[in-house]
Design a protein around this motif. Sequence first.
Motif, PDB file in Angstrom:
ATOM      1  N   ALA A   2       0.839  -1.211   0.000  1.00 23.10           N
ATOM      2  CA  ALA A   2       0.000   0.000   0.000  1.00 23.10           C
ATOM      3  C   ALA A   2       0.869   1.254   0.000  1.00 23.10           C
ATOM      4  N   GLY A   3       1.884   1.273   0.841  1.00 21.72           N
ATOM      5  CA  GLY A   3       2.764   2.436   0.913  1.00 21.72           C
ATOM      6  C   GLY A   3       3.526   2.681  -0.374  1.00 21.72           C
ATOM      7  N   LEU A   4       4.002   1.596  -0.998  1.00 19.23           N
ATOM      8  CA  LEU A   4       4.740   1.755  -2.249  1.00 19.23           C
ATOM      9  C   LEU A   4       3.823   2.176  -3.391  1.00 19.23           C
ATOM     10  N   ALA A   5       2.589   1.698  -3.387  1.00 14.05           N
ATOM     11  CA  ALA A   5       1.625   2.146  -4.407  1.00 14.05           C
ATOM     12  C   ALA A   5       1.367   3.642  -4.268  1.00 14.05           C
ATOM     13  N   ILE A   6       1.196   4.102  -3.043  1.00 16.72           N
ATOM     14  CA  ILE A   6       0.988   5.534  -2.809  1.00 16.72           C
ATOM     15  C   ILE A   6       2.244   6.319  -3.188  1.00 16.72           C
ATOM     16  N   THR A   7       3.408   5.751  -2.936  1.00 12.12           N
ATOM     17  CA  THR A   7       4.660   6.409  -3.335  1.00 12.12           C
ATOM     18  C   THR A   7       4.677   6.672  -4.829  1.00 12.12           C
ATOM     19  N   LEU A   8       4.308   5.668  -5.604  1.00  8.71           N
ATOM     20  CA  LEU A   8       4.284   5.844  -7.062  1.00  8.71           C
ATOM     21  C   LEU A   8       3.230   6.864  -7.487  1.00  8.71           C
ATOM     22  N   ILE A   9       2.039   6.773  -6.901  1.00  8.13           N
ATOM     23  CA  ILE A   9       0.973   7.726  -7.240  1.00  8.13           C
ATOM     24  C   ILE A   9       1.396   9.143  -6.880  1.00  8.13           C
ATOM     25  N   HIS A  10       1.972   9.298  -5.698  1.00  9.54           N
ATOM     26  CA  HIS A  10       2.413  10.615  -5.236  1.00  9.54           C
ATOM     27  C   HIS A  10       3.485  11.185  -6.154  1.00  9.54           C
ATOM     28  N   THR A  11       4.454  10.336  -6.507  1.00 11.22           N
ATOM     29  CA  THR A  11       5.563  10.811  -7.339  1.00 11.22           C
ATOM     30  C   THR A  11       5.095  11.207  -8.731  1.00 11.22           C
ATOM     31  N   TRP A  12       4.238  10.391  -9.345  1.00 11.16           N
ATOM     32  CA  TRP A  12       3.854  10.651 -10.728  1.00 11.16           C
ATOM     33  C   TRP A  12       2.768  11.712 -10.876  1.00 11.16           C
ATOM     34  N   PHE A  13       1.857  11.810  -9.919  1.00 14.54           N
ATOM     35  CA  PHE A  13       0.705  12.688 -10.109  1.00 14.54           C
ATOM     36  C   PHE A  13       0.639  13.900  -9.183  1.00 14.54           C
ATOM     37  N   PHE A  14       1.273  13.846  -8.036  1.00 15.73           N
ATOM     38  CA  PHE A  14       1.095  14.924  -7.059  1.00 15.73           C
ATOM     39  C   PHE A  14       2.358  15.720  -6.758  1.00 15.73           C
ATOM     40  N   SER A  15       3.489  15.341  -7.313  1.00 18.05           N
ATOM     41  CA  SER A  15       4.746  16.026  -7.006  1.00 18.05           C
ATOM     42  C   SER A  15       5.252  16.794  -8.213  1.00 18.05           C
ATOM     43  N   TYR A  16       5.797  17.955  -7.937  1.00 14.42           N
ATOM     44  CA  TYR A  16       6.502  18.691  -8.975  1.00 14.42           C
ATOM     45  C   TYR A  16       7.963  18.281  -8.876  1.00 14.42           C
ATOM     46  N   ILE A  17       8.460  17.664  -9.924  1.00 11.73           N
ATOM     47  CA  ILE A  17       9.838  17.189  -9.919  1.00 11.73           C
ATOM     48  C   ILE A  17      10.537  17.778 -11.143  1.00 11.73           C
ATOM     49  N   PRO A  18      11.426  18.750 -10.919  1.00  8.63           N
ATOM     50  CA  PRO A  18      12.039  19.452 -12.050  1.00  8.63           C
ATOM     51  C   PRO A  18      13.086  18.636 -12.807  1.00  8.63           C
ATOM     52  N   ASN A  19      13.692  17.629 -12.182  1.00  3.56           N
ATOM     53  CA  ASN A  19      14.748  16.871 -12.865  1.00  3.56           C
ATOM     54  C   ASN A  19      14.774  15.418 -12.377  1.00  3.56           C
ATOM     55  N   ARG A  20      15.632  14.639 -13.004  1.00  3.53           N
ATOM     56  CA  ARG A  20      15.729  13.212 -12.685  1.00  3.53           C
ATOM     57  C   ARG A  20      16.207  12.975 -11.247  1.00  3.53           C
ATOM     58  N   ALA A  21      17.124  13.797 -10.773  1.00  9.01           N
ATOM     59  CA  ALA A  21      17.623  13.652  -9.403  1.00  9.01           C
ATOM     60  C   ALA A  21      16.492  13.880  -8.399  1.00  9.01           C
ATOM     61  N   GLY A  22      15.655  14.855  -8.671  1.00 11.12           N
ATOM     62  CA  GLY A  22      14.502  15.110  -7.803  1.00 11.12           C
ATOM     63  C   GLY A  22      13.529  13.954  -7.808  1.00 11.12           C
ATOM     64  N   LEU A  23      13.326  13.357  -8.973  1.00  4.45           N
ATOM     65  CA  LEU A  23      12.457  12.185  -9.086  1.00  4.45           C
ATOM     66  C   LEU A  23      12.989  11.045  -8.229  1.00  4.45           C
ATOM     67  N   MET A  24      14.276  10.756  -8.368  1.00  2.00           N
ATOM     68  CA  MET A  24      14.875   9.660  -7.603  1.00  2.00           C
ATOM     69  C   MET A  24      14.826   9.946  -6.103  1.00  2.00           C
ATOM     70  N   HIS A  25      15.070  11.175  -5.724  1.00  4.68           N
ATOM     71  CA  HIS A  25      15.023  11.536  -4.299  1.00  4.68           C
ATOM     72  C   HIS A  25      13.619  11.344  -3.740  1.00  4.68           C
ATOM     73  N   THR A  26      12.622  11.812  -4.457  1.00  4.11           N
ATOM     74  CA  THR A  26      11.240  11.681  -4.002  1.00  4.11           C
ATOM     75  C   THR A  26      10.835  10.213  -3.909  1.00  4.11           C
ATOM     76  N   LEU A  27      11.141   9.444  -4.936  1.00  2.00           N
ATOM     77  CA  LEU A  27      10.819   8.018  -4.926  1.00  2.00           C
ATOM     78  C   LEU A  27      11.503   7.305  -3.766  1.00  2.00           C
ATOM     79  N   PHE A  28      12.797   7.554  -3.592  1.00  2.00           N
ATOM     80  CA  PHE A  28      13.550   6.866  -2.558  1.00  2.00           C
ATOM     81  C   PHE A  28      13.080   7.244  -1.161  1.00  2.00           C
ATOM     82  N   SER A  29      12.921   8.535  -0.905  1.00  2.00           N
ATOM     83  CA  SER A  29      12.532   8.961   0.445  1.00  2.00           C
ATOM     84  C   SER A  29      11.116   8.502   0.789  1.00  2.00           C
TER      85      SER A  29
END
Length: 142
Positions: free
Chosen positions: A25-52
Amino acid sequence: MPDAGDRMKIVVYYAVWTVLCAAAAGLAITLIHTWFFSYIPNRAGLMHTLFSDAVTALALAAGQGAVALVTGSVLARLGRPLQRTLLLGLLVGLFDFVLYFVQMAAPATELGWRLDVAVLVLATTVITLSGGAWRGVTTPPP
Protein backbone atom coordinates in the motif's frame (compact mmCIF):
# COMPACT_ATOMS: atom_id res chain seq x y z
CA MET A 1 -6.95 -26.96 18.68
CA PRO A 2 -3.49 -25.63 17.84
CA ASP A 3 -0.89 -25.66 20.60
CA ALA A 4 1.12 -22.60 21.69
CA GLY A 5 3.88 -23.22 19.12
CA ASP A 6 1.39 -23.44 16.28
CA ARG A 7 -0.37 -20.28 17.44
CA MET A 8 2.94 -18.41 17.50
CA LYS A 9 3.83 -19.63 13.99
CA ILE A 10 0.52 -18.24 12.77
CA VAL A 11 1.25 -14.93 14.53
CA VAL A 12 4.71 -14.66 12.95
CA TYR A 13 3.38 -15.47 9.48
CA TYR A 14 0.58 -12.95 10.01
CA ALA A 15 3.06 -10.26 11.06
CA VAL A 16 5.13 -10.87 7.91
CA TRP A 17 1.95 -10.78 5.78
CA THR A 18 0.96 -7.52 7.47
CA VAL A 19 4.35 -6.00 6.59
CA LEU A 20 3.94 -7.10 2.97
CA CYS A 21 0.41 -5.69 2.67
CA ALA A 22 1.29 -2.41 4.38
CA ALA A 23 4.45 -2.09 2.27
CA ALA A 24 2.49 -2.71 -0.94
CA ALA A 25 0.00 0.00 0.00
CA GLY A 26 2.76 2.44 0.91
CA LEU A 27 4.74 1.76 -2.25
CA ALA A 28 1.62 2.15 -4.41
CA ILE A 29 0.99 5.53 -2.81
CA THR A 30 4.66 6.41 -3.34
CA LEU A 31 4.28 5.84 -7.06
CA ILE A 32 0.97 7.73 -7.24
CA HIS A 33 2.41 10.62 -5.24
CA THR A 34 5.56 10.81 -7.34
CA TRP A 35 3.85 10.65 -10.73
CA PHE A 36 0.71 12.69 -10.11
CA PHE A 37 1.10 14.92 -7.06
CA SER A 38 4.75 16.03 -7.01
CA TYR A 39 6.50 18.69 -8.97
CA ILE A 40 9.84 17.19 -9.92
CA PRO A 41 12.04 19.45 -12.05
CA ASN A 42 14.75 16.87 -12.87
CA ARG A 43 15.73 13.21 -12.69
CA ALA A 44 17.62 13.65 -9.40
CA GLY A 45 14.50 15.11 -7.80
CA LEU A 46 12.46 12.19 -9.09
CA MET A 47 14.87 9.66 -7.60
CA HIS A 48 15.02 11.54 -4.30
CA THR A 49 11.24 11.68 -4.00
CA LEU A 50 10.82 8.02 -4.93
CA PHE A 51 13.55 6.87 -2.56
CA SER A 52 12.53 8.96 0.44
CA ASP A 53 8.84 8.10 0.09
CA ALA A 54 9.64 4.39 -0.33
CA VAL A 55 11.89 4.33 2.74
CA THR A 56 9.17 6.02 4.79
CA ALA A 57 6.54 3.57 3.55
CA LEU A 58 8.73 0.56 4.35
CA ALA A 59 9.58 1.88 7.81
CA LEU A 60 5.90 2.39 8.62
CA ALA A 61 5.10 -1.09 7.30
CA ALA A 62 7.83 -2.63 9.48
CA GLY A 63 6.40 -0.82 12.50
CA GLN A 64 2.93 -2.13 11.73
CA GLY A 65 4.36 -5.64 11.47
CA ALA A 66 5.87 -5.22 14.93
CA VAL A 67 2.51 -4.07 16.29
CA ALA A 68 0.81 -7.07 14.66
CA LEU A 69 3.42 -9.39 16.16
CA VAL A 70 3.03 -8.00 19.68
CA THR A 71 -0.78 -7.94 19.53
CA GLY A 72 -0.93 -11.43 18.03
CA SER A 73 1.48 -12.71 20.69
CA VAL A 74 -0.77 -11.39 23.43
CA LEU A 75 -3.73 -13.17 21.83
CA ALA A 76 -1.70 -16.38 21.53
CA ARG A 77 -0.69 -16.24 25.20
CA LEU A 78 -4.36 -15.85 26.09
CA GLY A 79 -5.12 -18.99 24.07
CA ARG A 80 -6.90 -17.05 21.33
CA PRO A 81 -5.55 -18.14 17.95
CA LEU A 82 -5.66 -15.70 15.06
CA GLN A 83 -8.18 -16.49 12.37
CA ARG A 84 -8.64 -15.04 8.89
CA THR A 85 -5.06 -13.73 8.83
CA LEU A 86 -5.09 -13.35 5.05
CA LEU A 87 -8.04 -10.99 5.31
CA LEU A 88 -6.60 -9.17 8.33
CA GLY A 89 -3.37 -8.35 6.48
CA LEU A 90 -5.32 -7.14 3.48
CA LEU A 91 -7.43 -4.92 5.76
CA VAL A 92 -4.28 -3.35 7.20
CA GLY A 93 -3.02 -2.65 3.67
CA LEU A 94 -6.37 -1.26 2.57
CA PHE A 95 -6.58 0.98 5.63
CA ASP A 96 -3.07 2.28 4.95
CA PHE A 97 -3.82 2.93 1.28
CA VAL A 98 -6.99 4.87 2.04
CA LEU A 99 -5.36 6.88 4.85
CA TYR A 100 -2.31 7.77 2.76
CA PHE A 101 -4.40 8.61 -0.31
CA VAL A 102 -6.75 10.91 1.64
CA GLN A 103 -3.82 12.69 3.24
CA MET A 104 -2.08 13.04 -0.11
CA ALA A 105 -5.16 14.24 -2.01
CA ALA A 106 -6.35 16.56 0.77
CA PRO A 107 -3.27 17.80 2.65
CA ALA A 108 -5.46 19.53 5.25
CA THR A 109 -6.26 16.05 6.62
CA GLU A 110 -2.60 15.45 7.48
CA LEU A 111 -2.37 15.00 11.25
CA GLY A 112 1.38 15.21 11.76
CA TRP A 113 3.79 12.34 12.31
CA ARG A 114 2.93 11.52 15.90
CA LEU A 115 -0.81 11.30 15.31
CA ASP A 116 -0.33 9.50 11.98
CA VAL A 117 1.77 6.83 13.67
CA ALA A 118 -0.72 6.60 16.55
CA VAL A 119 -3.59 6.07 14.08
CA LEU A 120 -1.62 3.34 12.27
CA VAL A 121 -0.77 1.60 15.56
CA LEU A 122 -4.38 1.78 16.72
CA ALA A 123 -5.75 0.52 13.40
CA THR A 124 -3.29 -2.38 13.27
CA THR A 125 -4.07 -3.31 16.87
CA VAL A 126 -7.84 -3.22 16.35
CA ILE A 127 -7.64 -5.19 13.09
CA THR A 128 -5.41 -7.81 14.73
CA LEU A 129 -7.62 -8.11 17.80
CA SER A 130 -10.62 -8.62 15.55
CA GLY A 131 -8.96 -11.79 14.27
CA GLY A 132 -8.71 -13.41 17.69
CA ALA A 133 -11.02 -16.40 18.06
CA TRP A 134 -13.19 -15.88 21.13
CA ARG A 135 -15.81 -18.59 20.77
CA GLY A 136 -15.14 -22.16 21.82
CA VAL A 137 -11.61 -21.40 22.94
CA THR A 138 -10.42 -22.24 26.39
CA THR A 139 -7.54 -20.64 28.17
CA PRO A 140 -4.51 -22.87 28.41
CA PRO A 141 -3.56 -24.11 31.85
CA PRO A 142 -0.88 -22.06 33.61
